[in-house]
Design a protein around this motif. Structure first.
Motif, PDB file in Angstrom:
ATOM      1  N   GLN A   1       0.834  -1.090  -0.008  1.00  0.00           N
ATOM      2  CA  GLN A   1      -0.036  -0.021   0.127  1.00  0.00           C
ATOM      3  C   GLN A   1       0.841   1.333   0.043  1.00  0.00           C
ATOM      4  N   ALA A   2       1.949   1.213   0.737  1.00  0.00           N
ATOM      5  CA  ALA A   2       2.978   2.347   0.514  1.00  0.00           C
ATOM      6  C   ALA A   2       3.452   2.594  -0.737  1.00  0.00           C
ATOM      7  N   PHE A   3       3.540   1.520  -1.697  1.00  0.00           N
ATOM      8  CA  PHE A   3       3.913   1.723  -2.650  1.00  0.00           C
ATOM      9  C   PHE A   3       3.003   1.904  -3.660  1.00  0.00           C
ATOM     10  N   VAL A   4       1.818   1.603  -3.459  1.00  0.00           N
ATOM     11  CA  VAL A   4       0.618   2.177  -4.424  1.00  0.00           C
ATOM     12  C   VAL A   4       0.707   3.537  -4.275  1.00  0.00           C
ATOM     13  N   PHE A   5       0.605   3.908  -2.999  1.00  0.00           N
ATOM     14  CA  PHE A   5       0.152   5.221  -2.834  1.00  0.00           C
ATOM     15  C   PHE A   5       1.329   6.290  -3.331  1.00  0.00           C
ATOM     16  N   THR A   6       2.642   5.885  -3.257  1.00  0.00           N
ATOM     17  CA  THR A   6       3.655   6.586  -3.708  1.00  0.00           C
ATOM     18  C   THR A   6       3.673   6.712  -5.393  1.00  0.00           C
ATOM     19  N   MET A   7       3.465   5.376  -6.028  1.00  0.00           N
ATOM     20  CA  MET A   7       3.104   5.145  -7.373  1.00  0.00           C
ATOM     21  C   MET A   7       1.925   5.986  -8.060  1.00  0.00           C
ATOM     22  N   LEU A   8       0.832   6.193  -7.250  1.00  0.00           N
ATOM     23  CA  LEU A   8      -0.281   6.806  -7.714  1.00  0.00           C
ATOM     24  C   LEU A   8       0.126   8.218  -7.669  1.00  0.00           C
ATOM     25  N   SER A   9       0.616   8.712  -6.821  1.00  0.00           N
ATOM     26  CA  SER A   9       0.779  10.316  -6.787  1.00  0.00           C
ATOM     27  C   SER A   9       1.672  10.706  -7.881  1.00  0.00           C
ATOM     28  N   LEU A  10       2.820   9.859  -7.849  1.00  0.00           N
ATOM     29  CA  LEU A  10       3.786  10.163  -9.128  1.00  0.00           C
ATOM     30  C   LEU A  10       3.073  10.172 -10.341  1.00  0.00           C
ATOM     31  N   THR A  11       2.291   9.225 -10.487  1.00  0.00           N
ATOM     32  CA  THR A  11       1.380   8.994 -11.882  1.00  0.00           C
ATOM     33  C   THR A  11       0.578  10.164 -12.033  1.00  0.00           C
TER      34      THR A  11
ATOM     35  N   THR B   1       4.788  -5.223 -13.380  1.00  0.00           N
ATOM     36  CA  THR B   1       4.304  -5.248 -12.001  1.00  0.00           C
ATOM     37  C   THR B   1       4.034  -3.726 -11.594  1.00  0.00           C
ATOM     38  N   ALA B   2       4.707  -2.958 -11.785  1.00  0.00           N
ATOM     39  CA  ALA B   2       4.332  -1.590 -11.449  1.00  0.00           C
ATOM     40  C   ALA B   2       3.179  -1.019 -12.225  1.00  0.00           C
ATOM     41  N   ASN B   3       3.072  -1.352 -13.375  1.00  0.00           N
ATOM     42  CA  ASN B   3       1.709  -0.789 -14.293  1.00  0.00           C
ATOM     43  C   ASN B   3       0.536  -1.570 -13.605  1.00  0.00           C
ATOM     44  N   MET B   4       0.852  -3.140 -13.470  1.00  0.00           N
ATOM     45  CA  MET B   4      -0.247  -3.717 -12.650  1.00  0.00           C
ATOM     46  C   MET B   4      -0.774  -3.123 -11.476  1.00  0.00           C
ATOM     47  N   LEU B   5       0.231  -2.563 -10.702  1.00  0.00           N
ATOM     48  CA  LEU B   5      -0.239  -2.067  -9.243  1.00  0.00           C
ATOM     49  C   LEU B   5      -1.274  -0.733  -9.663  1.00  0.00           C
ATOM     50  N   ILE B   6      -0.678   0.002 -10.502  1.00  0.00           N
ATOM     51  CA  ILE B   6      -1.217   1.226 -10.745  1.00  0.00           C
ATOM     52  C   ILE B   6      -2.512   0.927 -11.196  1.00  0.00           C
TER      53      ILE B   6
ATOM     54  N   HIS C   1       5.344  -4.292 -26.262  1.00  0.00           N
ATOM     55  CA  HIS C   1       5.966  -3.181 -26.662  1.00  0.00           C
ATOM     56  C   HIS C   1       6.633  -2.550 -25.610  1.00  0.00           C
ATOM     57  N   SER C   2       7.542  -3.037 -24.763  1.00  0.00           N
ATOM     58  CA  SER C   2       7.856  -2.525 -23.492  1.00  0.00           C
ATOM     59  C   SER C   2       8.319  -1.169 -23.612  1.00  0.00           C
ATOM     60  N   LYS C   3       9.007  -0.570 -24.848  1.00  0.00           N
ATOM     61  CA  LYS C   3       9.837   0.526 -24.856  1.00  0.00           C
ATOM     62  C   LYS C   3       8.717   1.765 -24.997  1.00  0.00           C
ATOM     63  N   ASP C   4       7.407   1.597 -25.445  1.00  0.00           N
ATOM     64  CA  ASP C   4       6.321   2.691 -25.382  1.00  0.00           C
ATOM     65  C   ASP C   4       5.779   2.666 -23.869  1.00  0.00           C
ATOM     66  N   GLN C   5       6.078   2.173 -22.809  1.00  0.00           N
ATOM     67  CA  GLN C   5       5.651   2.236 -21.606  1.00  0.00           C
ATOM     68  C   GLN C   5       4.966   3.462 -21.167  1.00  0.00           C
ATOM     69  N   GLY C   6       5.697   4.771 -21.235  1.00  0.00           N
ATOM     70  CA  GLY C   6       5.171   5.728 -20.966  1.00  0.00           C
ATOM     71  C   GLY C   6       3.876   6.237 -21.539  1.00  0.00           C
ATOM     72  N   VAL C   7       3.857   6.165 -22.866  1.00  0.00           N
ATOM     73  CA  VAL C   7       2.603   6.636 -23.588  1.00  0.00           C
ATOM     74  C   VAL C   7       1.296   5.461 -23.442  1.00  0.00           C
ATOM     75  N   ILE C   8       1.858   4.158 -23.056  1.00  0.00           N
ATOM     76  CA  ILE C   8       0.595   3.244 -22.692  1.00  0.00           C
ATOM     77  C   ILE C   8       0.151   3.321 -21.534  1.00  0.00           C
ATOM     78  N   THR C   9       0.976   3.878 -20.490  1.00  0.00           N
ATOM     79  CA  THR C   9       0.445   4.139 -19.255  1.00  0.00           C
ATOM     80  C   THR C   9      -0.351   5.599 -19.328  1.00  0.00           C
ATOM     81  N   ARG C  10      -0.095   6.347 -20.047  1.00  0.00           N
ATOM     82  CA  ARG C  10      -0.743   7.557 -19.899  1.00  0.00           C
ATOM     83  C   ARG C  10      -2.199   7.300 -20.586  1.00  0.00           C
ATOM     84  N   THR C  11      -2.141   6.698 -21.829  1.00  0.00           N
ATOM     85  CA  THR C  11      -3.498   6.410 -22.387  1.00  0.00           C
ATOM     86  C   THR C  11      -4.289   5.494 -21.377  1.00  0.00           C
TER      87      THR C  11
END
Lengths: 303, 87, 250
Positions: free
Chosen positions: A285-295, C135-140, C214-224
């Motif tokens: 959850q700490a990571f998710v919070f950081t990640m979300l505010s970053l995004t 994993t990072a994208n999955m968590l977001i 297409h992992s090199k376009d991660q930024g634009v995919i996450t933004r979309t």
């Protein structure tokens, strides 16, 4: 015996000790200090509270005090009468104990973080020690994330996000300390709400600085200006969702740990529950919070 | 029951039913647009991944499509607000 | 018009049971879907089994948080001391509404979250070297999917704690009106988050699988993904607004 005990051995010893304690002292609580009547330093008492009272005491101590007409409520703060009086003056009868706990925990945590930072800074060297290595690893990880999402020229945001991550992470992990009166600061809704508000305010400030006031206001009137109230509600809901996620997870974990441990008389089970809810879910959850505010920030300032 | 009480009671029931209607209208009305817009955005993600140089065009198309699917959600919102405030 | 404690208990227990029951059903589906795809991916890529299992555990913990919220509301309903002091019909219905809100409200997000996790795991199975990014994208993605659940949690907590136990000027007509308003506030956020939850889950899942390809376009995919999800979420926000209006304005 080998120098390093395997995890299995430790768990087995733990299990046996717990079983012995459970067998002899089931339904009693251990107290330290000095008993009023006999003057004993360590003593056992029959437990009289029901589970309902226990939950009340843990999450609504002020309600518990009022319901049971406790004569000396400042004893529940593990602090002095004078300080309790000050808090009652500031926050009223309804939330004095909760606020007392929260402020003390925040103070402890801040002092701890500052001391650790000073210690690592003083001892830092080219050949890093273990603790330096851990913190450098976390810093490097967040630094990579910031560079990847915001770009190389906005590296200075790393400090902010690193501090947020460290604060939330350590405050989630305080639940591991088995000391009465110590609870996670993030369990109190005010802390996550404040953190969430801070993050979203930063996002809006940076957006305002980048786009100028006219474009910033125009951004709220999309697709047409009638939708502006709903867009504002959407922005507020960002704060709500980011902070209630943290609060709900930590608060939920705490309540479930409390109830299940109370049902099993605090034998073995709390360890596993703490490992899952505090160490695992707390970190995520700490990571998710950081990640979300970053995004959220990257959505506004990266084009 | 005397007629006056019955009238007040009937008014209360009508108001309660209006609230119930508002809730169900918004609740079920949010179902379709939510899934539809999600599907649109998912496909847009795939599209952006395949041809990232067209990202701007794809995003614009996605937003237009979503705005159109959103309209039924907004109709539900309007009806729900009408039910809450005008009855 | 204060209710007897036994009748109030009927509402409390029904609310508690419905909340955890419905929530666990959907959480089970979501987690099971993620686990099934983990098994499939391990079958294809036995070498990456450790990273796949780790991702599965992380994603399941996030999917589970919806069920945890529901469990908390159940516990509060059961042990929160609502039977003491008495309550009227409106409060009784608001307690039932609180259970329904979080129970129904985490259904869609749980399905969506599970879908997103499954696609992320499938992506890692195809491209294990990019597991960190995926994993990072999955968590977001899962986090924004769950915002529907969090709206439902907020409404549940409001129904539990801001609704007065007894009305100031009770009358039968007002009582019926209020009772309808409170239970509807629970139902509207419950059903209203289903669509956005599954929708955002679909977006997040597609974004995960796209990043693995297409992992090199991660930024634009996450933004979309973020943009699409923010628009899809608007209907959930409408439901939240209606729910607030029903609680406070009615």
């Amino acid at each position: 015996m080998s120098k390093k005990m395997s995890l299995k051995t430790i768990l087995l010893i733990f299990f046996v000790v717990e079983l012995i304690i459970a067998f002899f002292f089931l339904g009693k609580t251990l107290h330290f200090g000095s008993q009023k009547d006999t003057g004993k330093k360590i003593w056992f008492e029959e437990k009289t509270e029901t589970m309902n009272q226990e939950i009340d005491f843990d999450i609504q101590p002020d309600l518990y005090v009022k319901k049971n007409n406790v004569d000396e409520p400042w004893e529940f703060t593990y602090g002095s009468k004078w300080l309790y009086g000050k808090f009652v003056k500031m926050f009223g009868d309804g939330s004095a104990i909760l606020n007392f706990r929260l402020w003390r925990m925040l103070l402890y945590l801040d002092i701890f973080i500052i001391l650790v930072a000073a210690f690592i800074r003083a001892k830092s060297s080219k050949l890093p020690s273990k603790i330096q290595l851990i913190f450098e690893m976390i810093y490097g990880f967040i630094d990579d994330l910031v560079i990847e999402t915001l770009g190389e020229n906005r590296k200075h945001f790393t400090q902010f996000f690193f501090t947020i991550f460290l604060f939330i992470w350590l405050s989630n992990w305080t639940a591991l300390l088995p000391i009465p009166g110590i609870s996670e600061p993030t369990r109190n809704l005010n802390v996550p709400l404040g953190l969430g508000f801070m993050s979203i305010a930063l996002v809006h400030f940076m957006s305002l600085r980048k786009r100028g006031i006219v474009d910033y206001v125009k951004g709220f009137c999309e697709p047409i200006f009638i939708m502006a109230p709903l867009n504002i509600v959407g922005e507020v809901s960002k704060v709500i969702s980011i902070s209630f996620r943290l609060f709900g997870n930590i608060f939920g974990g705490a309540i479930i740990t409390l109830v299940v441990s109370s049902l099993t008389h605090y034998v073995i089970v709390p360890v596993g529950l703490n490992m899952f809810f505090t160490m695992f879910a707390g970190t995520i959850q700490a990571f998710v919070f950081t990640m979300l505010s970053l995004t959220y920030l990257s959505m506004e300032i990266v084009d | 029951m005397d007629p006056n009480t019955t009238q007040i009671l009937a008014k209360g029931i009508a108001q309660g039913a209006a609230f119930l209607g508002a809730g169900i209208c918004m609740g079920i009305g949010a179902l379709g647009p939510g899934v539809g817009e999600g599907y649109t955005a998912g496909k847009a993600c795939e599209g952006v991944a395949r041809s990232p140089e067209q990202a701007g065009l794809i995003t614009r198309t996605m937003l237009i499509g979503q705005a159109v699917s959103e309209s039924t959600g907004i109709y539900s919102l309007v009806i729900a607000l009408l039910l809450i405030f005008t009855t | 018009m204060v209710l007897e404690a036994d009748i109030l208990k009927v509402f409390l227990y029904t609310g508690a049971a419905l909340s955890t029951g419905i929530a666990s059903l959907s959480a089970g589906f979501g987690e099971g879907y993620a686990a099934a795809h983990t098994a499939r991916s391990i079958m294809r890529q036995p070498n990456a089994s450790s990273v796949l299992t780790r991702t599965m555990l992380i994603s399941q913990a996030v999917v589970e948080s919806g069920a945890i919220f529901a469990l908390v509301i159940s516990m509060l309903l059961l042990f929160g001391g609502f039977t003491q002091g008495g309550a009227d019909w409106a409060k009784a219905f608001s307690l039932l509404g609180a259970g329904l809100a979080i129970g129904l409200g985490c259904t869609g997000p749980n399905f969506g979250s599970g879908y997103s996790a499954a696609r992320a795991i499938e992506g890692i199975g195809r491209n294990p070297s990019k597991s960190g990014r995926i994993t990072a994208n999955m968590l977001i993605g899962q986090a924004i999917t769950e915002s529907g659940t969090i709206f439902a949690l907020v409404v549940s907590l409001l129904l539990l704690y801001t609704v007065p136990a007894q009305m100031s000027e009770p009358s039968l007509a007002k009582m019926i009106m209020k009772a309808c308003a409170y239970i509807t506030a629970g139902i509207v956020i419950g059903i209203g988050t289903f669509g956005p939850g599954t929708g955002i889950g679909y977006v997040a899942g597609k974004a995960n699988i796209s990043i693995s390809k297409h992992s090199k376009d991660q930024g634009v995919i996450t933004r979309t993904m973020f943009l699409g999800a923010a628009v899809s979420e608007s209907t959930a926000i409408y439901a939240l607004v209606i729910s607030f209006l029903l609680i406070f304005v009615s």
